[in-house]
Enzyme design. Structure first.
Site, short mmCIF file in Angstrom:
data_model
loop_
_atom_site.label_atom_id
_atom_site.label_comp_id
_atom_site.label_asym_id
_atom_site.label_seq_id
_atom_site.Cartn_x
_atom_site.Cartn_y
_atom_site.Cartn_z
N GLY A 117 17.32 -10.61 -31.51
CA GLY A 117 18.46 -10.14 -31.83
C GLY A 117 19.55 -10.21 -30.51
N SER A 154 11.38 -7.25 -36.68
CA SER A 154 10.22 -8.08 -36.82
C SER A 154 10.73 -9.62 -36.57
CB SER A 154 9.44 -8.03 -38.25
OG SER A 154 8.65 -9.23 -38.44
N TYR A 224 2.59 -13.16 -39.74
CA TYR A 224 3.64 -12.59 -40.41
C TYR A 224 3.24 -12.07 -41.93
CZ TYR A 224 8.35 -12.46 -42.13
OH TYR A 224 9.77 -12.21 -42.63
N GLN A 241 -0.36 10.05 -49.09
CA GLN A 241 -0.93 11.20 -48.32
C GLN A 241 -0.25 12.40 -47.87
OE1 GLN A 241 -3.56 9.54 -45.19
NE2 GLN A 241 -3.57 11.20 -44.14
N THR A 254 17.36 -15.78 -46.60
CA THR A 254 18.86 -15.48 -46.87
C THR A 254 19.70 -16.12 -45.57
OG1 THR A 254 18.00 -13.19 -47.34
CG2 THR A 254 20.24 -13.15 -46.33
N1 LIG Z 1 16.36 -13.62 -42.96
C1 LIG Z 1 15.71 -13.60 -44.12
O1 LIG Z 1 15.76 -14.89 -44.67
C2 LIG Z 1 14.39 -12.75 -44.29
C3 LIG Z 1 13.43 -13.09 -45.41
C4 LIG Z 1 12.51 -12.14 -45.55
C5 LIG Z 1 12.39 -10.82 -44.85
N2 LIG Z 1 13.29 -10.80 -43.77
C6 LIG Z 1 13.00 -9.38 -43.14
O2 LIG Z 1 14.14 -9.01 -42.62
C7 LIG Z 1 13.92 -8.36 -41.16
C8 LIG Z 1 15.30 -8.95 -40.49
O3 LIG Z 1 15.18 -10.46 -40.52
P1 LIG Z 1 16.56 -11.33 -39.67
O4 LIG Z 1 16.56 -12.41 -40.53
O5 LIG Z 1 17.73 -10.36 -39.26
O6 LIG Z 1 15.69 -11.53 -38.39
P2 LIG Z 1 16.00 -11.55 -36.77
O7 LIG Z 1 14.96 -12.28 -36.01
O8 LIG Z 1 17.57 -11.91 -36.73
O9 LIG Z 1 16.05 -10.06 -36.37
C9 LIG Z 1 15.12 -9.15 -36.25
C10 LIG Z 1 15.39 -8.11 -35.14
O10 LIG Z 1 14.28 -7.38 -34.95
C11 LIG Z 1 14.10 -7.34 -33.38
N3 LIG Z 1 12.81 -7.13 -33.14
C12 LIG Z 1 11.73 -7.76 -33.16
N4 LIG Z 1 10.70 -7.32 -32.74
C13 LIG Z 1 11.08 -6.04 -32.28
C14 LIG Z 1 10.23 -4.90 -31.89
N5 LIG Z 1 9.03 -4.88 -31.55
N6 LIG Z 1 10.83 -3.99 -31.35
C15 LIG Z 1 12.09 -3.88 -31.63
N7 LIG Z 1 12.98 -4.79 -32.18
C16 LIG Z 1 12.33 -5.90 -32.56
C17 LIG Z 1 14.74 -8.44 -33.01
O11 LIG Z 1 15.13 -8.71 -31.66
C18 LIG Z 1 15.98 -8.92 -33.91
O12 LIG Z 1 17.26 -8.13 -33.59
C19 LIG Z 1 12.74 -8.74 -40.74
O13 LIG Z 1 11.88 -7.71 -40.80
C20 LIG Z 1 12.30 -9.88 -41.84
O14 LIG Z 1 11.05 -9.90 -41.82
C21 LIG Z 1 14.28 -11.90 -43.36
#
Ligand SMILES: NC(=O)c1ccc[n+]([C@@H]2O[C@H](COP(=O)([O-])OP(=O)(O)OC[C@H]3O[C@@H](n4cnc5c(N)ncnc54)[C@H](O)[C@@H]3O)[C@@H](O)[C@H]2O)c1
Length: 392
Positions: A117, A154, A224, A241, A254
């Site tokens: 991020g 994540s 993952y 629980q 997305t």
């Molecule tokens: N973008 C997609 O197409 C997509 C598809 C399926 C699922 N998701 C889920 O949606 C969520 C957001 O995805 P995104 O595309 O915005 O990804 P992204 O990498 O842009 O955002 C993830 C954010 O989590 C933060 N982060 C990671 N590990 C961390 C930790 N240990 N502690 C605190 N912050 C942490 C990162 O710095 C980042 O800001 C994720 O959980 C991802 O698995 C996204």
């Protein structure tokens, strides 16, 4: 009165010397004169600069005293206003969710460790009385008072989650356990951003929520896929629980502004290659299909799910799939500006039968514009602020 010529009685030599001295006096005087003109000009330039600097100083003071101009937010009274925590709120999806919830008038706290991020994704809210940004890793416990938790923290793209697989597992397991613990303590509600990857390499198409998936537990993507599967398991364990309220969104591919340029998936790859005039890389014949949703449609879905009474997992994605080859053609056309939007829409409707809320070409154009700006950017100031929902 008689006017007499001053050098009338002088010799030729003396006359010559007198004229030379007179000339020298003129030169010195003119030099001084032009020097003073230069000085005056310099002073006026200095004055302009001085005024400019004073203006800038005033502007800095305005900013320092909290007069930053924020996007307009609704006012919600204490009954309707929620305290909302968004983990991973500085990321791609999280920052769009922040925008929507802030504009709706809620109090939003973002927790992020900035692994993928960026602060600039939410910088337009920094200093707002309804907004808080915490640099915190969710694998450490967090004690704050909130009503709802959107747990998005994540890494999401393969290069990012495979960069440090152990950390990815810890984030999705220990991190989710911490956020569920927080939700349980405050008697709130947690929405987990899970993924379509929990279906792994599926044996059935399309996958509905009852399908248990087909995942290789020791493959390179397992950190993952299995991490998210454990995260879901934890949600239902807390729910059974302790009665903790949970929502589970299985998110499909997305795209949109603020997605990572190095995301490594087709949307970013195709846009980057088209913008840089490179041939688009398609593996195989390009007949394999994918579905893509625009980020604001996902954000709509997440907010609806959070505020619904439904606690079983929900797929959030665009139901219609289409071939990678078609997708590459559309992006190439949009970047080159040689295809009319109406022509593309017609094609999409007939070939793909898709008419989403944010139409594909509109979403793609916004994403292309974001990528174009990011590629051109050479300074910290050359930023691209995505148009916020509600025209803010
Ligand atoms: N973008 C997609 O197409 C997509 C598809 C399926 C699922 N998701 C889920 O949606 C969520 C957001 O995805 P995104 O595309 O915005 O990804 P992204 O990498 O842009 O955002 C993830 C954010 O989590 C933060 N982060 C990671 N590990 C961390 C930790 N240990 N502690 C605190 N912050 C942490 C990162 O710095 C980042 O800001 C994720 O959980 C991802 O698995 C996204």
């Amino acid at each position: 009165m008689r006017f007499s010529y001053p050098f009338r009685n002088c010799t030729v030599k003396n006359k010559f010397m007198a004229i030379t001295v007179f000339g020298l006096i003129l030169i010195v005087w003119f030099g001084n004169f032009s020097h003073s003109v230069g000085e005056i000009e310099r002073r006026s330039v200095n004055n302009d600069l001085f005024n400019e600097i004073e203006n800038l100083k005033r502007r800095v003071q305005e900013l320092e005293h909290g007069q930053k101009v924020y996007p307009e937010v609704k006012f919600l009274n204490v009954k309707d206003r929620k305290r909302i925590l968004i983990t991973g709120g500085a990321g791609f999806v999280g920052s769009h969710l922040v925008d929507r919830l802030m504009i709706e008038g809620h109090e939003v706290t973002v927790v992020d460790n900035f692994f993928t991020g960026r602060k600039r994704n939410v910088e337009h809210w920094i200093g707002h009385e309804n907004f808080e940004l915490l640099n915190h890793d969710v694998i450490n416990p967090l004690f704050i008072e909130v009503d709802q938790v959107y747990h998005l923290a994540s890494p999401a793209s393969p290069p990012n989650y495979m960069y440090n697989p152990v950390k990815t597992i810890k984030t999705n397991t220990i991190g989710t356990n911490n956020m569920l613990g927080l939700t349980k303590r405050v008697r709130g509600r947690l929405l987990l951003a899970s993924t379509s990857e929990v279906y792994g390499d599926p044996e059935i198409h399309p996958q509905n929520e009852d399908y248990w998936g087909h995942v290789n537990p020791i493959g390179p993507r397992a950190c993952y896929d299995e991490g998210k599967r454990v995260a879901e398991t934890m949600c239902y364990a807390y729910h059974r629980q302790d009665g903790t309220e949970i929502r589970v969104a299985r998110i499909f591919n997305t795209f949109g502004p603020r997605m990572h340029l190095n995301d490594g998936r087709v949307v970013s790859n195709f846009i980057l290659q088209s913008l840089q005039d490179q041939p688009i890389t398609i593996y195989g014949e390009g007949k394999q299909t994918r579905s893509f949703q625009y980020v604001s449609d996902l954000v709509d879905g997440l907010i609806r799910l959070m505020n619904s009474n439904y606690s079983m997992p929900v797929n959030i994605g665009n139901p219609d799939e289409y071939t990678i080859g078609d997708f590459a053609k559309i992006i190439k056309g949009l970047v080159g500006g040689n295809r009319k939007e109406s022509q593309i829409l017609q094609e999409l409707k007939t070939i793909l039968g898709w008419s989403p809320k944010v139409q594909l070409e509109v979403g793609l154009n916004r994403t292309i514009e974001y990528f174009r700006n990011e590629l051109r950017r050479t300074t910290l100031d050359g930023r691209h602020f995505t148009k916020l929902p509600g025209g803010a």
